[in-house]
Structures are given as structure tokens and as C-alpha cells.
Design a protein around this motif. Structure first.
Motif, PDB file in Angstrom:
ATOM      1  N   ARG A   1      -3.227  35.872  11.796  1.00  0.00           N
ATOM      2  CA  ARG A   1      -3.623  34.470  11.753  1.00  0.00           C
ATOM      3  C   ARG A   1      -3.925  33.906  13.138  1.00  0.00           C
ATOM      4  O   ARG A   1      -4.734  32.984  13.273  1.00  0.00           O
ATOM      5  N   VAL A   2      -3.278  34.448  14.157  1.00  0.00           N
ATOM      6  CA  VAL A   2      -3.556  33.983  15.512  1.00  0.00           C
ATOM      7  C   VAL A   2      -5.012  34.254  15.860  1.00  0.00           C
ATOM      8  O   VAL A   2      -5.738  33.385  16.360  1.00  0.00           O
ATOM      9  N   GLN A   3      -5.455  35.459  15.596  1.00  0.00           N
ATOM     10  CA  GLN A   3      -6.846  35.809  15.868  1.00  0.00           C
ATOM     11  C   GLN A   3      -7.798  34.993  14.991  1.00  0.00           C
ATOM     12  O   GLN A   3      -8.893  34.618  15.428  1.00  0.00           O
ATOM     13  N   ALA A   4      -7.386  34.706  13.759  1.00  0.00           N
ATOM     14  CA  ALA A   4      -8.220  33.884  12.885  1.00  0.00           C
ATOM     15  C   ALA A   4      -8.369  32.470  13.442  1.00  0.00           C
ATOM     16  O   ALA A   4      -9.453  31.875  13.374  1.00  0.00           O
ATOM     17  N   ALA A   5      -7.293  31.922  13.989  1.00  0.00           N
ATOM     18  CA  ALA A   5      -7.358  30.583  14.582  1.00  0.00           C
ATOM     19  C   ALA A   5      -8.345  30.552  15.738  1.00  0.00           C
ATOM     20  O   ALA A   5      -9.149  29.615  15.874  1.00  0.00           O
ATOM     21  N   LEU A   6      -8.327  31.568  16.580  1.00  0.00           N
ATOM     22  CA  LEU A   6      -9.259  31.612  17.698  1.00  0.00           C
ATOM     23  C   LEU A   6     -10.689  31.836  17.225  1.00  0.00           C
ATOM     24  O   LEU A   6     -11.629  31.297  17.809  1.00  0.00           O
ATOM     25  N   ALA A   7     -10.852  32.601  16.159  1.00  0.00           N
ATOM     26  CA  ALA A   7     -12.196  32.787  15.606  1.00  0.00           C
ATOM     27  C   ALA A   7     -12.754  31.458  15.113  1.00  0.00           C
ATOM     28  O   ALA A   7     -13.938  31.148  15.310  1.00  0.00           O
ATOM     29  N   ALA A   8     -11.893  30.659  14.473  1.00  0.00           N
ATOM     30  CA  ALA A   8     -12.321  29.341  14.002  1.00  0.00           C
ATOM     31  C   ALA A   8     -12.696  28.448  15.174  1.00  0.00           C
ATOM     32  O   ALA A   8     -13.676  27.692  15.114  1.00  0.00           O
ATOM     33  N   TYR A   9     -11.932  28.533  16.252  1.00  0.00           N
ATOM     34  CA  TYR A   9     -12.250  27.734  17.431  1.00  0.00           C
ATOM     35  C   TYR A   9     -13.576  28.176  18.040  1.00  0.00           C
ATOM     36  O   TYR A   9     -14.444  27.354  18.346  1.00  0.00           O
ATOM     37  N   ARG A  10     -13.746  29.498  18.219  1.00  0.00           N
ATOM     38  CA  ARG A  10     -14.987  30.004  18.813  1.00  0.00           C
ATOM     39  C   ARG A  10     -16.208  29.555  18.024  1.00  0.00           C
ATOM     40  O   ARG A  10     -17.271  29.306  18.580  1.00  0.00           O
ATOM     41  N   ALA A  11     -16.052  29.496  16.709  1.00  0.00           N
ATOM     42  CA  ALA A  11     -17.170  29.120  15.847  1.00  0.00           C
ATOM     43  C   ALA A  11     -17.398  27.613  15.812  1.00  0.00           C
ATOM     44  O   ALA A  11     -18.329  27.141  15.165  1.00  0.00           O
ATOM     45  N   GLY A  12     -16.541  26.844  16.500  1.00  0.00           N
ATOM     46  CA  GLY A  12     -16.720  25.403  16.536  1.00  0.00           C
ATOM     47  C   GLY A  12     -16.220  24.684  15.305  1.00  0.00           C
ATOM     48  O   GLY A  12     -16.575  23.525  15.065  1.00  0.00           O
ATOM     49  N   LEU A  13     -15.366  25.367  14.506  1.00  0.00           N
ATOM     50  CA  LEU A  13     -14.845  24.706  13.301  1.00  0.00           C
ATOM     51  C   LEU A  13     -13.728  23.728  13.627  1.00  0.00           C
ATOM     52  O   LEU A  13     -13.423  22.852  12.822  1.00  0.00           O
ATOM     53  N   ILE A  14     -13.112  23.893  14.796  1.00  0.00           N
ATOM     54  CA  ILE A  14     -12.023  23.014  15.214  1.00  0.00           C
ATOM     55  C   ILE A  14     -12.467  22.256  16.447  1.00  0.00           C
ATOM     56  O   ILE A  14     -12.490  22.818  17.552  1.00  0.00           O
ATOM     57  N   PRO A  15     -12.821  20.974  16.315  1.00  0.00           N
ATOM     58  CA  PRO A  15     -13.238  20.197  17.484  1.00  0.00           C
ATOM     59  C   PRO A  15     -12.161  20.171  18.548  1.00  0.00           C
ATOM     60  O   PRO A  15     -10.964  20.161  18.241  1.00  0.00           O
TER      61      PRO A  15
ATOM     62  N   ARG B   1     -14.259  27.611   0.075  1.00  0.00           N
ATOM     63  CA  ARG B   1     -12.810  27.428  -0.031  1.00  0.00           C
ATOM     64  C   ARG B   1     -12.087  28.205   1.051  1.00  0.00           C
ATOM     65  O   ARG B   1     -11.087  27.745   1.601  1.00  0.00           O
ATOM     66  N   GLU B   2     -12.580  29.399   1.355  1.00  0.00           N
ATOM     67  CA  GLU B   2     -11.965  30.189   2.424  1.00  0.00           C
ATOM     68  C   GLU B   2     -12.120  29.495   3.773  1.00  0.00           C
ATOM     69  O   GLU B   2     -11.220  29.556   4.614  1.00  0.00           O
ATOM     70  N   LEU B   3     -13.244  28.829   3.968  1.00  0.00           N
ATOM     71  CA  LEU B   3     -13.425  28.059   5.205  1.00  0.00           C
ATOM     72  C   LEU B   3     -12.434  26.910   5.286  1.00  0.00           C
ATOM     73  O   LEU B   3     -11.881  26.616   6.355  1.00  0.00           O
TER      74      LEU B   3
ATOM     75  N   GLY C   1     -22.087  32.500  16.232  1.00  0.00           N
ATOM     76  CA  GLY C   1     -20.795  32.906  15.702  1.00  0.00           C
ATOM     77  C   GLY C   1     -20.400  32.069  14.511  1.00  0.00           C
ATOM     78  O   GLY C   1     -19.822  32.577  13.546  1.00  0.00           O
ATOM     79  N   ARG C   2     -20.703  30.778  14.566  1.00  0.00           N
ATOM     80  CA  ARG C   2     -20.394  29.900  13.441  1.00  0.00           C
ATOM     81  C   ARG C   2     -21.176  30.319  12.207  1.00  0.00           C
ATOM     82  O   ARG C   2     -20.629  30.427  11.113  1.00  0.00           O
ATOM     83  N   ASP C   3     -22.481  30.572  12.381  1.00  0.00           N
ATOM     84  CA  ASP C   3     -23.308  30.969  11.243  1.00  0.00           C
ATOM     85  C   ASP C   3     -22.816  32.278  10.643  1.00  0.00           C
ATOM     86  O   ASP C   3     -22.786  32.442   9.419  1.00  0.00           O
ATOM     87  N   ASP C   4     -22.409  33.212  11.497  1.00  0.00           N
ATOM     88  CA  ASP C   4     -21.932  34.497  11.014  1.00  0.00           C
ATOM     89  C   ASP C   4     -20.629  34.330  10.242  1.00  0.00           C
ATOM     90  O   ASP C   4     -20.454  34.894   9.162  1.00  0.00           O
ATOM     91  N   LEU C   5     -19.728  33.518  10.788  1.00  0.00           N
ATOM     92  CA  LEU C   5     -18.441  33.298  10.134  1.00  0.00           C
ATOM     93  C   LEU C   5     -18.635  32.578   8.803  1.00  0.00           C
ATOM     94  O   LEU C   5     -18.064  32.971   7.779  1.00  0.00           O
ATOM     95  N   VAL C   6     -19.441  31.532   8.818  1.00  0.00           N
ATOM     96  CA  VAL C   6     -19.697  30.781   7.587  1.00  0.00           C
ATOM     97  C   VAL C   6     -20.351  31.667   6.534  1.00  0.00           C
ATOM     98  O   VAL C   6     -20.059  31.575   5.335  1.00  0.00           O
ATOM     99  N   GLY C   7     -21.212  32.569   6.991  1.00  0.00           N
ATOM    100  CA  GLY C   7     -21.896  33.456   6.055  1.00  0.00           C
ATOM    101  C   GLY C   7     -20.965  34.460   5.400  1.00  0.00           C
ATOM    102  O   GLY C   7     -21.248  34.935   4.297  1.00  0.00           O
ATOM    103  N   ARG C   8     -19.852  34.771   6.047  1.00  0.00           N
ATOM    104  CA  ARG C   8     -18.931  35.764   5.495  1.00  0.00           C
ATOM    105  C   ARG C   8     -17.890  35.172   4.556  1.00  0.00           C
ATOM    106  O   ARG C   8     -17.280  35.898   3.782  1.00  0.00           O
ATOM    107  N   LEU C   9     -17.663  33.880   4.657  1.00  0.00           N
ATOM    108  CA  LEU C   9     -16.574  33.259   3.905  1.00  0.00           C
ATOM    109  C   LEU C   9     -17.107  32.267   2.881  1.00  0.00           C
ATOM    110  O   LEU C   9     -18.155  31.655   3.069  1.00  0.00           O
TER     111      LEU C   9
END
Length: 208
Positions: free
Chosen positions: A190-204, A146-148, A135-143
Motif C-alpha cells: 500500500r505504501v507504493q500504491a500511495a506514491l503511485a497515486a501521488y505521482r499520477a496526480g490523484l492526490i493534490p 471504483r478501484e480508483l 502516468g495518470r492516464d496509464d494508471l486510470v486505464g488499468r483500474l
């Protein structure tokens, strides 16, 4: 009373339960629905889902602001996926409620740092919650990079103004980037975006 005392806000209808809320939303087409999570009959989550899914008009459906105590994990989790634009604790001050209504009416989401932390804490207790390298790789690949950067700050509950100050951007630039993030990740708010960031491990987990 809280809403009607504000010159720029007006109550167009009230409802006693979820089914009435859906019917009133369809009839009166408000800009914002302030929705209780727990109600007799149809819950606020089910009502939110019905409004978003079955909206019968050509104009966009109302933004939905959930009132919650975060005491039922399954309700919070479901509300995120139902399309709620924000969450507000029931013990919030009157000015906070009025400000939250204005914020979601403008297309933003109500997501304070404390609310973000509580939402993520709720999410992490769910059986389906886990970090995903794929999920992290997919998210990073889409953004873009700066968007990250914007996504991480957004997920920590920062406002567009705070993100702009932190990254040396204009507020309009941040708003545009947030919109692109939501579009590229196919998310509603933005709520869903926050959870997406968490799922991808961007937020320790240990970060506030």
C-alpha cells in the motif's frame, strides 16, 4: 519486552546490524521483521532489499516493518522500492508497535494518515519526484472507477474498514479491490500504491 508481553507475538531472533538481520531472517523465517533504518554496516534498507530479493525458501519472505524518523530522504525513498510493508516512527507507543506487527503479518501495510503525509512530503523533495499526465492516464486505464476511489482513500492513509464505510462497501470487498490494485499496478504494498497515486496526480499537494 514490548513484543514478548503480547500473548500472540514472539521474538524468534534479534540482530545487531543489517547483515545479521538478513542471516537471521533466512534461518528463522519469521512472519515479520522489525527493521531499523540506520544500523552499522549494512543499512536496514539494504537488508530489506536482500531479504526480499534473495529469499531462499519456497514460502513467502517475511513482511518488513521499518522503524524510522524520516530524517534521511534517500533511505525512505529506497525503502519503498526495497519492499518494506510499513513504516513506524521510533517514538510510537508500545501498543502501536504491537498493532503494526499484527497488521503487516496479515498482509496489510502500516500507513496512517500522518505517515502518508510525511512519506509524500519526503518523496516530493526528491529530484525525481513529479506529477505525470502520462502516468495518470496509464494508471486510470488499468483500474476501474471504483478501484480508483479505493486507491485515493488508501493513499490518504485510510484503513480498509474506513474505506468500506466511506464507499458503502464490505471490508472483504475493499480488501479484494486493494489486492487487484496492487496486482494490476505491479506493486508490492500500500505504501507504493500511495506514491503511485501521488505521482499520477490523484492526490493534490494541498490535501492532508
Amino acid at each position: 519486552m514490548v513484543i514478548e508481553r503480547r500473548a500472540d507475538l514472539q521474538v524468534v531472533s534479534e540482530a545487531a546490524d543489517g547483515a545479521q538481520a538478513v542471516a537471521a531472517a533466512f534461518e528463522f523465517r519469521p512472519d515479520v521483521v522489525v527493521m531499523d533504518v540506520r544500523m552499522p554496516g549494512m543499512t536496514g534498507v539494504d537488508a530489506t532489499r536482500a531479504i526480499v530479493r534473495d529469499w531462499p525458501h519456497a514460502d513467502p519472505h517475511p513482511k518488513i516493518l521499518m522503524l524510522t524518523t524520516f530524517d534521511l530522504d534517500e533511505y525512505v525513498h529506497a525503502a519503498l522500492h526495497a519492499g518494506a510493508a510499513g513504516f513506524l516512527l521510533k517514538n510510537s507507543q508500545p501498543d502501536q508497535l504491537a498493532d503494526a506487527i499484527r497488521i503487516v503479518a496479515e498482509g496489510e501495510s502500516v500507513l496512517s494518515p500522518s505517515t502518508t503525509r510525511r512519506l509524500i512530503n519526503v518523496f516530493t523533495r526528491l529530484p525525481t519526484a513529479h506529477h505525470s499526465a502520462a502516468g495518470r492516464d496509464d494508471l486510470v486505464g488499468r483500474l476501474t472507477e471504483r478501484e480508483l476511489d479505493v486507491l485515493v482513500l488508501l493513499a490518504k492513509g485510510h484503513t480498509n474498514t474506513e474505506i468500506a464505510d466511506s464507499l458503502g462497501l464490505t471490508e472483504s470487498s475493499v480488501r479484494s479491490r486493494v489486492n487487484r490494485i496492487l496486482t494490476r499496478l505491479r506493486l508490492d504494498n500500500r505504501v507504493q500504491a500511495a506514491l503511485a497515486a501521488y505521482r499520477a496526480g490523484l492526490i493534490p499537494d494541498e490535501e492532508p
